[in-house]
Each structure stands twice: as structure tokens, then as C-alpha cells.
Design an enzyme around this catalytic site. Structure first.
Site, short mmCIF file in Angstrom:
data_model
loop_
_atom_site.label_atom_id
_atom_site.label_comp_id
_atom_site.label_asym_id
_atom_site.label_seq_id
_atom_site.Cartn_x
_atom_site.Cartn_y
_atom_site.Cartn_z
N HIS A 18 0.67 -1.24 -0.12
CA HIS A 18 -0.11 0.13 -0.12
C HIS A 18 0.79 1.37 -0.01
O HIS A 18 2.13 1.29 0.47
CB HIS A 18 -0.80 -0.05 1.37
CG HIS A 18 -2.03 0.75 1.11
ND1 HIS A 18 -3.34 0.42 0.56
CD2 HIS A 18 -2.55 2.12 1.28
CE1 HIS A 18 -4.36 1.29 0.66
NE2 HIS A 18 -3.74 2.18 1.00
N ARG A 51 -13.44 12.45 4.69
CA ARG A 51 -12.37 12.94 5.09
C ARG A 51 -11.92 13.83 3.90
O ARG A 51 -11.24 14.73 3.99
CB ARG A 51 -11.23 12.13 5.30
CG ARG A 51 -11.42 11.43 6.80
CD ARG A 51 -10.44 10.27 6.94
NE ARG A 51 -9.14 10.60 6.87
CZ ARG A 51 -8.35 9.69 6.39
NH1 ARG A 51 -8.73 8.48 5.94
NH2 ARG A 51 -7.00 9.90 6.29
N LYS A 109 -8.31 -1.78 5.79
CA LYS A 109 -8.36 -2.23 4.43
C LYS A 109 -7.44 -3.45 4.30
O LYS A 109 -7.74 -4.66 3.75
CB LYS A 109 -8.09 -1.49 3.38
CG LYS A 109 -8.90 -0.42 3.30
CD LYS A 109 -9.01 0.39 1.66
CE LYS A 109 -7.79 1.47 1.88
NZ LYS A 109 -8.32 2.82 2.63
N ASP A 156 -14.61 2.25 6.30
CA ASP A 156 -13.44 3.15 5.67
C ASP A 156 -14.16 3.70 4.36
O ASP A 156 -13.69 5.01 4.09
CB ASP A 156 -12.19 2.27 5.24
CG ASP A 156 -11.45 3.20 4.65
OD1 ASP A 156 -10.85 4.03 5.34
OD2 ASP A 156 -10.88 2.68 3.49
N SER A 213 -7.31 3.86 8.40
CA SER A 213 -7.92 3.66 7.18
C SER A 213 -7.11 2.59 6.34
O SER A 213 -7.71 1.58 5.76
CB SER A 213 -7.83 5.05 6.36
OG SER A 213 -7.95 4.88 4.94
N1 URA Z 1 -4.39 5.77 2.10
C1 URA Z 1 -5.49 5.32 2.43
O1 URA Z 1 -5.96 4.05 2.12
N2 URA Z 1 -5.92 6.00 3.49
C2 URA Z 1 -5.59 7.04 4.06
O2 URA Z 1 -5.94 7.71 4.70
C3 URA Z 1 -4.39 7.77 3.14
C4 URA Z 1 -3.99 6.96 2.23
#
Ligand code: URA
Length: 441
Positions: free
Chosen positions: A82, A168, A187, A161, A183
């Protein structure tokens, strides 16, 4: 419990109980907590912060808001990747196929653009026909067959999320370490992988502007990850200028294709190869970074990484012919060149403004957002390059001329020409936060 009391508690600097957080998240997903109430709480949490226990409870509540993928039956080592978000950051679509070609299984749940940063889902939407809503069965079958699947959360995965992320984005509450941590990790936990590599971006185009803040975010991701029994490694990389040359959905897919053919810009290749190498280290396929790099360079040079991207596109219903014929990708109707107004050195002052310019050009910044898939920009020079008056600095691609002026103003804020050559930033911050294999962790 009374929602306004929970908001006031955080507004006044209080510490939440696990029950309060569960009530807030459960209520937001069911609709009992209104968007306006959640927006107020997000701002309170943004300003007052959440401590580590609150962040763990928040992440757990978010994971618990939906279903979790069970990857225990999946043969082979599994590593997820990620990014904390950047400008022109397309490494998932390069490092992912490379690591998959080297034997790692990569279950990737991606997001849409957030603030000034791009989103992998939006980039993939530029590929004609490609689907990112995959059923759990399809997701698992593709992981088995291709080694990588890149999908959106299904409606029953981490719905908390999905709703909070969108809110957000509209309420200036993105750049918060606990909110980013929860967040990302919610995931990742729902995606089922236990080993997660996170590219923590630092600089003016990242959510974390300084190395200190990026390290703080990396530590938060690692320690909250540990509480959730996730093995999280972080690599901190530069985001003071776009990664690669292209910013914009179809333009970035074209750059991904070039990179997997071995023809990507040096910075993009360096970060992508390193991330893929870190993934095979985490997978336990080797314990030596130099060997990991060699393996990744071998799959890059043999074209196996590109073959995996092709299989991924086909498997998700997209037009894989774009790999041989990128002209099939959506293209903007117009292009304008921005040129240097004096001799000097290119200096990236504000990479965020480049991301905002791309968002303006594509329509992502509109309310509601729409996406001109071919719009965006290609930067022709890197930070510190010497240029002469009249030299092209940026190609701007657009469909809607009314957006051009705002985008050009932003680009001019982002890139200036200086008399003195500016200092360079490291591309990759080698640090103690990387890296250990599944067996060691
Ligand atoms: N990537 C995400 O999945 N969430 C965030 O808050 C920032 C970057």
C-alpha cells in the site's frame, strides 16, 4: 450513548473508550450517526489526535464493520502493498506484477483518489472494460491463477472506511496519522494478508511533509499493525516531485506499460524495483536484498512482469491490447506546452499543487467529481535540471479549456526556475523500518 457528547469529549481533548469508538463507527455505518456528526468528530480527532489504543480500537471497529477475506487456503506466500498516497504514484501496478511474477501472491484492495493524491482504482478505470468490483470468489480465483488481483473493497468490506474516506476527502481531515493508520490497516486486515509493505511517502506531495512525520506514521502503522497481528514493514520514499513523469489516469497507465517494458523513468523504476524486492523479502523467498533485486530485475527483463499485468487486465475484463497499442487508452482532446520563462534550474517547490492541477484537469476536484480519463500532465524535467528560456517544462492534457487557467496557475506555483541549483532529496530513505521476512516476524 449520545453522539454529541462523544464529539464534545474529543473536541475537549478527552480519550475515548473502546465502547464509544464502536458506537461511533457502528452508528455511522448503519446511518444512525449523520455525516455532519461524523465530519465534526473527524475534525476533533484531526486536531486533538487519537492515542495508540484509540487507533487500534478504531481500526478494529472499521474492520468489524464488514467482512474479511480468508486467504488461509491460498498456496504460496502472500504480501500486500500500500502507499500512503502521492502524486504520479503508480508503483502498485509495476511492483505488484513484478513481485507476482517472482512468486508472491498479492491481494490488493485499492482506493480512489484522496485529496491531491491519485488512486489506483481511478487509474485502472482508464483501461477500457476493466472491472475493479470483484466478488470474493473471483478475487481468490484470480489470485490463484494470476498471482495478483487489484480490486475495490466490495460493499460489505470495510464499509466504514469507504464512508469515512470519502468524508475526509471533503472535510480537510486527511492528514492525520491515526486516521491514515486506521484507514490503511482496516483495508489491509480485511484483505486477509498478514504481511504488508507500506510505501510511506514524504514531501510536499505527500500527506506527511517531513521525514519526522513520515517516520511517526511508519511507527504508528507498525505498532497498530502488531496489535492486529499484522506484520507491517515500511519504506519511506520521496514525494517532493511526481514519481515518474506522468500524472493523470490514462497517462499513468501508459507509463506503467513503458516501465514494465523496462523503459520507465529512472526514479519510477528504482522505487518500483525496490518495493517489489522488499515484497519478495517479506515473502521469505530470499533474505538478501541484493538477491531480491536481481530476481526482480530478471522478471522485469524477461517481460514476465508485463505478462502478469496483461493477465491481470484480461482477468478483470479489460482491454489487454493496450499493452501493445497504448493509443487505445482514453486521450485528452487538447495539449498545451508550458515553457520556462527564464534560464536556470528547475525547482519543485510544491508537489501538492501538481496533484491539485491534475485533479482540476480531470474533474476529480469537481463536486460531484467526474473524471476526464485522458487529462493530466507530463513533467519534462526533474528537480535540479538545467533549462533554458523557452524549453518545455510540462505538457498539459485537457478536454475542458475552462480548467486550464486554474491548472496552469497551480503548476506555476509548483515548479519555479531558480538561479542556483537546488539541493536534491534522497529518493529512498533507507531506514531501520525495513524489513524482515515472514519467518523472522
Ligand atoms: N491511503 C488510504 O487508504 N487511506 C488514507 O487515509 C491515506 C492513504
Amino acid at each position: 450513548m449520545i453522539i454529541s457528547e462523544i464529539i464534545a469529549h474529543k473536541r475537549d481533548g478527552g480519550r475515548h473508550s473502546q465502547k464509544e469508538i464502536a458506537f461511533l463507527i457502528g452508528g455511522f455505518v448503519s446511518g444512525d450517526v449523520l455525516e455532519s456528526e461524523m465530519a465534526a468528530w473527524l475534525m476533533a480527532a484531526y486536531i486533538r489526535g487519537l492515542d495508540e489504543s484509540e487507533t487500534v480500537w478504531l481500526t478494529r471497529a472499521m474492520v468489524g464493520s464488514g467482512s474479511v477475506i480468508d486467504l488461509r487456503e491460498l498456496p504460496g506466500p502472500v504480501v500486500d502493498k500500500h502507499s500512503t498516497g502521492g502524486v504520479g504514484d503508480k508503483t502498485t501496478l509495476i511492483a505488484g506484477p513484478l513481485a507476482a511474477a517472482a512468486g508472491v501472491k498479492i491481494p490488493k484492495l485499492s482506493g480512489k483518489a484522496l485529496g491531491h493524491t491519485g488512486g489506483t482504482l481511478d487509474k485502472l478505470a482508464a483501461i477500457p472494460g476493466l472491472r475493479t468490483s470483484l466478488s470474493q470468489d473471483k478475487f481468490l480465483a484470480q489470485l490463484n491463477k494470476v498471482g495478483i488481483a487489484v480490486a475495490a473493497q466490495t460493499s460489505n468490506m470495510v464499509p466504514a472506511d469507504k464512508k469515512i474516506y470519502a468524508l475526509r476527502d471533503r472535510t480537510a481531515t486527511v492528514e492525520s496519522i491515526p486516521l491514515i493508520t486506521s484507514s490503511i490497516l482496516s483495508k489491509k486486515a480485511a484483505g486477509g494478508a498478514k504481511n504488508i509493505l507500506i510505501d510511506v511517502k514524504v514531501g510536499t506531495g505527500a500527506f506527511m511533509p517531513t521525514l519526522e512525520r513520515a517516520e511517526e506514521l511508519a511507527r504508528s502503522l507498525q505498532s497498530v499493525g502488531r496489535s492486529l497481528e499484522l506484520n507491517v514493514n515500511c519504506l519511506i520514499t520521496d514525494m517532493n516531485q511526481p514519481l515518474g513523469r506522468s500524472v493523470g489516469n490514462a497517462l499513468e497507465i501508459k507509463e506503467v506499460i513503458d516501465a514494465l517494458a523496462g523503459n520507465g523513468p529512472a526514479d519510477l523504476m528504482e522505487v518500483s524495483v525496490r518495493l517489489a524486492a522488499e515484497m519478495i523479502l517479506m515473502a521469505g523467498l530470499t533474505t538478501d536484498l541484493a538477491v531480491a533485486r536481481e530476481k526482480i530485475e530478471a522478471v522485469l527483463n524477461s517481460g514476465q512482469g508485463q505478462a502478469v499485468l496483461e493477465q491481470l487486465i484480461e482477468s478483470q475484463g479489460g482491454d489487454a491490447n493496450i499493452i501493445r497499442d497504448p493509443k487505445r487508452l482514453p486521450a485528452a482532446a487538447h495539449m498545451r506546452e508550458l515553457r520556462a520563462e527564464r534560464d536556470g534550474f528547475v525547482t519543485f517547490k510544491n508537489c501538492r499543487a501538481i496533484g491539485l492541477a491534475a485533479a482540476v484537469l480531470s474533474g476529480h476536484a469537481d463536486c460531484p467529481p467526474r473524471l476526464d480519463m485522458g487529462a493530466g500532465l507530463v513533467v519534462k524535467s526533474r528537480h535540479g535540471d538545467k533549462v533554458i528560456i523557452g524549453q518545455v517544462l510540462v505538457d498539459v492534457f485537457f478536454d475542458d479549456e475552462t480548467r486550464l487557467l486554474e491548472a496552469e496557475t497551480l503548476i506555476k506555483q509548483a515548479i519555479v526556475i531558480t538561479r542556483e541549483q537546488p539541493d536534491q532529496w534522497p529518493l529512498i530513505y533507507d531506514n531501520s523500518l525495513t524489513t524482515c521476512s515472514i519467518k523472522e516476524c
